[in-house]
Scaffold this active site. Structure first.
Site, PDB file in Angstrom:
ATOM      1  N   GLU A  64       0.869  -1.162   0.000  1.00 57.84           N
ATOM      2  CA  GLU A  64       0.000   0.000   0.000  1.00 57.84           C
ATOM      3  C   GLU A  64       0.908   1.214   0.000  1.00 57.84           C
ATOM      4  O   GLU A  64       1.730   1.377   0.903  1.00 57.84           O
ATOM      5  CB  GLU A  64      -0.831  -0.077   1.285  1.00 57.84           C
ATOM      6  CG  GLU A  64      -2.075   0.750   1.297  1.00 57.84           C
ATOM      7  CD  GLU A  64      -2.824   0.612   2.629  1.00 57.84           C
ATOM      8  OE1 GLU A  64      -3.045  -0.527   3.107  1.00 57.84           O
ATOM      9  OE2 GLU A  64      -3.167   1.648   3.187  1.00 57.84           O
ATOM     10  N   ASP A  75      -5.780   9.067   9.926  1.00 54.31           N
ATOM     11  CA  ASP A  75      -4.430   8.716  10.333  1.00 54.31           C
ATOM     12  C   ASP A  75      -4.018   9.330  11.660  1.00 54.31           C
ATOM     13  O   ASP A  75      -4.332  10.485  11.958  1.00 54.31           O
ATOM     14  CB  ASP A  75      -3.432   9.133   9.246  1.00 54.31           C
ATOM     15  CG  ASP A  75      -3.525   8.196   8.049  1.00 54.31           C
ATOM     16  OD1 ASP A  75      -3.385   6.976   8.248  1.00 54.31           O
ATOM     17  OD2 ASP A  75      -3.762   8.684   6.923  1.00 54.31           O
ATOM     18  N   TYR A 187     -10.924  -4.303   3.481  1.00 52.91           N
ATOM     19  CA  TYR A 187     -10.049  -3.747   4.498  1.00 52.91           C
ATOM     20  C   TYR A 187     -10.843  -3.665   5.796  1.00 52.91           C
ATOM     21  O   TYR A 187     -11.683  -2.792   5.966  1.00 52.91           O
ATOM     22  CB  TYR A 187      -9.591  -2.353   4.054  1.00 52.91           C
ATOM     23  CG  TYR A 187      -8.453  -1.738   4.834  1.00 52.91           C
ATOM     24  CD1 TYR A 187      -8.477  -1.651   6.224  1.00 52.91           C
ATOM     25  CD2 TYR A 187      -7.348  -1.213   4.162  1.00 52.91           C
ATOM     26  CE1 TYR A 187      -7.435  -1.084   6.925  1.00 52.91           C
ATOM     27  CE2 TYR A 187      -6.301  -0.625   4.857  1.00 52.91           C
ATOM     28  CZ  TYR A 187      -6.348  -0.571   6.239  1.00 52.91           C
ATOM     29  OH  TYR A 187      -5.319   0.008   6.928  1.00 52.91           O
TER      30      TYR A 187
END
Ligand SMILES: Cc1ncc(COP(=O)(O)O)c(C=O)c1O
Lengths: 277, 385
Positions: A64, A75, A187
């Site tokens: 990734e 994040d 995911y």
């Protein structure tokens, strides 16, 4: 058939044939291996392309690559810092594409970025640029199922797989719908929170992996919070594999370089192989 | 036209939507359901109206500015949101959201703040209702709005500096969203403007329509059943503006939002997606969000609420930009002529009236005085020396 979300806003049916990433991951799983996908911030340091190659050589099944964005809301501190440094060093989607085109990692590449970079460039142009750079798939964590339609249309046309995220907060009836539209892999978001290392594996990681495995045949990889070889092994009791981001990028930020990055991923690889083969 | 409900996906025309991580989708859906049900529930409405009256001090007055009007040659009316408890319009939204959060069984509020007014309002509502409160504020803003940081802490809230990016409002929003992603089961994100993912732009607008409803009736009483020629307000995310616009959208009145020149999302931005919404956004050639710069922390936001983008795109409202210098002049002008020290944010709207006074000569302009200037006095002392 396309599902209607709003007037003029639809989710197109996914392509019926699996793409490069999904094919590779399904093959790896069929061989009995647990899947390992490291995350590397594109444009961070002179040697990021070498880091990509090093982690590929260390046994990654796919990689990734992050295209840094100014406002990465999914994040935590490590990837925020990596993104900020990369941006300050002049990284743009175009510079990352240019380098990706020259990387021959030997495994599929998925790009991870935020939707505005694609939207701003134009969805078709962005998808075509990914394909031209040899990228197999895209992960856009701020683009949930309901909003994925316009991007998915462009990505499908360019042959780019759209990985979708599945979160612990999703009710049971949402997971199969997410899985049905996901390509490449599903995911599984391991915990309530943003990316970053945690001392222990969140119990929610095992739960979400189990819930997803019960409803889909797609490869299910758990990311967000998976921080060590031991935690990777632990979560792979349920999952098909893991995405490892902050644990790797912290080492990169500390100066691990391609050698150190490769060594860490080799450690995870060995732990997974020992435990499951 | 009256301001309409957004479409089922939360869109005003092409703007809005719900661009959030999967983790937050169920929370946004739950909030939408809860708001819809509460807003249609007379018990909720009367509880909120009671708080707005007895706690916040509504209705806020309408003040005609005789000396200012004479000086400018423009008849200026002020809707006095500066007189609300906590000193700005922000309390209208916050009381609504805190009451709703309680009804949803949430025990904790997170909020972002720029100037600190929304943070203070959130901390106030949390204190009133016995909830925990955590406020994210850009490190740069914490320094220039130190007084409000102290107020929030006094009210029992925890104030956390946002140290990433530009360390102003947009980064505080990022931090609040990251917190919410991790705490969504117990926490309500008390967003401070008509921005963010659906249902926030709609819900926050509805909580501020009280400004427009009152102002419409007050103007009709003052103007013999008429309405002002122009309705104006400053625009950061756009909540005080949409609140007052909502009372006049179905009239002939011109609607004018005023942005800072260094944060002119509608004026200089192009459509983009950040903080859960599609809207006009200041960004670089690659789509990286740019930092806004202005004298006022409350307007230093590179985006704008999606309904403003929509109103601009259909031509129902227009958006002007003023410079810091013009704002400093307007700040002093109102203080001197009317004995009202404005917050720097609404001073933007006055700066526009003052700048364009020749075009506005003889007309009646209603300005939303969204907040009072106490919080800005220290900063102005430095600037004016
Ligand atoms: C007094 C005042 N007015 C206006 C604003 C800007 O917000 P909005 O555009 O949502 O009204 C702020 C924000 O801090 C404020 O404190």
């Amino acid at each position: 058939m396309a599902a209607v979300v709003d007037e003029g806003l639809t989710i197109p049916a996914p392509p019926s044939e699996p793409g490069t990433l999904e094919t590779a991951l399904r093959a790896g799983r069929a061989e009995g291996r647990k899947l390992l996908v490291p995350y590397v911030t594109g444009g961070l340091g002179e040697d990021w392309a070498e880091i990509v190659r090093a982690v590929a050589d260390a046994g990654a099944d796919a990689i990734e690559v992050g295209i840094p964005f100014s406002d990465p809301v999914m994040d935590g501190p490590v990837i925020q810092e990596a993104s900020e440094l990369a941006l300050r060093a002049g990284a743009t989607p175009v510079t990352v594409f240019d380098e990706l085109r020259t990387i021959d990692a030997g495994v599929p590449i998925a790009v991870m970025t935020y939707y505005n970079l694609a939207f701003h460039m134009g969805l078709e142009r962005f998808a075509e640029s990914l394909a031209a750079a040899g990228v197999s798939a895209a992960i856009l964590p701020d683009l949930p199922l309901e909003e994925v339609g316009p991007w998915a249309t462009a990505a499908d046309a360019a042959g780019v797989e759209t990985v979708l995220l599945a979160a612990p907060t999703a009710p049971d009836d949402r997971l199969p719908v997410v899985c049905a539209r996901a390509r490449g892999f599903v995911y599984a978001v391991g915990l309530l929170g943003v990316t970053g290392e945690r001392d222990a594996l969140a119990a929610s990681s095992l739960v979400i992996a189990r819930r997803l495995k019960a409803v889909t045949d797609m490869p299910v990889l758990v990311g967000v919070g998976v921080s060590s070889p031991a935690q990777a092994v632990e979560v792979c009791a349920e999952a098909d594999g893991v995405v490892i981001g902050s644990a790797l990028m912290r080492r990169v930020l500390e100066g691990a370089g391609p050698v150190g990055a490769g060594a860490f991923i080799a450690e995870v690889r060995a732990a997974l192989d020992d435990a499951f083969r | 036209m009256a301001l309409a409900e957004p479409s089922s996906s939360g869109r005003f025309g092409e703007f809005g939507g719900r661009y959030v991580p999967e983790t937050l989708v169920p929370a946004c859906q739950e909030l939408e359901r809860a708001f819809r049900s509460a807003w249609g529930d007379p018990t909720f409405r009367s509880e909120l109206d009671g708080l707005l009256a007895d706690y916040a001090g509504r209705p806020s007055p309408l003040t005609e500015c005789h000396r200012l009007s004479e000086e400018l040659g423009v008849r200026v009316l002020l809707k006095r949101e500066d007189l609300n408890h906590t000193g700005s319009h922000k309390i209208n939204n916050v009381l609504g959201q805190a009451l709703l959060a309680k009804r949803m069984g949430k025990t904790r509020l997170v909020a972002e703040t720029g100037a600190g007014q929304h943070g203070v309002a959130s901390a106030t509502a949390a204190a009133l209702m016995g909830m925990e409160c955590m406020v994210y504020m850009g490190e740069v803003d914490m320094a220039r709005q130190a007084l409000n940081v102290f107020r929030m802490r006094l009210l029992g809230a925890e104030v956390v500096p946002a140290v990433s990016g530009s360390r102003t409002l947009k980064d505080a929003v990022n931090e609040a969203m990251r917190d919410w992603v991790a705490t969504v089961e117990t926490t309500h994100y008390c967003l401070g403007s008509v921005m963010g993912p659906h249902p926030y732009p709609w819900m926050v607008r509805e909580f501020h329509t009280v400004i427009g409803v009152e102002a419409r009736a007050q103007c009709e009483a003052l103007l013999d059943g008429g309405v002002p020629d122009v309705v104006t307000a400053c625009v950061g995310g756009g909540s005080n503006a949409i609140g007052i616009f909502s009372g006049f959208a179905d009239t002939e009145a011109e609607l004018v939002g005023v942005e800072p020149a260094g944060g002119a999302a509608v004026g200089r931005g192009v459509p983009g997606v950040v903080h859960g919404m599609k809207s006009y956004l200041m960004q670089d050639e690659f789509g990286q969000v740019q930092e806004a710069h202005s004298i006022s922390a409350g307007l230093d936001y590179p985006g704008v609420g999606p309904e403003h983008s929509f109103l601009s795109s259909i031509g129902r409202a227009r958006y002007e930009a003023v410079t810091d210098e013009q704002v400093v002049d307007a700040f002093q002008l109102l203080s001197r002529t009317e004995g009202i020290i404005p917050a720097l944010e609404p001073a933007h709207a006055l700066a526009w009236i003052s700048r364009d006074r020749d075009l506005l000569a003889g007309r009646t302009v209603l300005l939303n005085m969204s907040g009072r200037g106490d919080k800005d006095v220290a900063q102005m002392m430095e600037i004016l020396g």
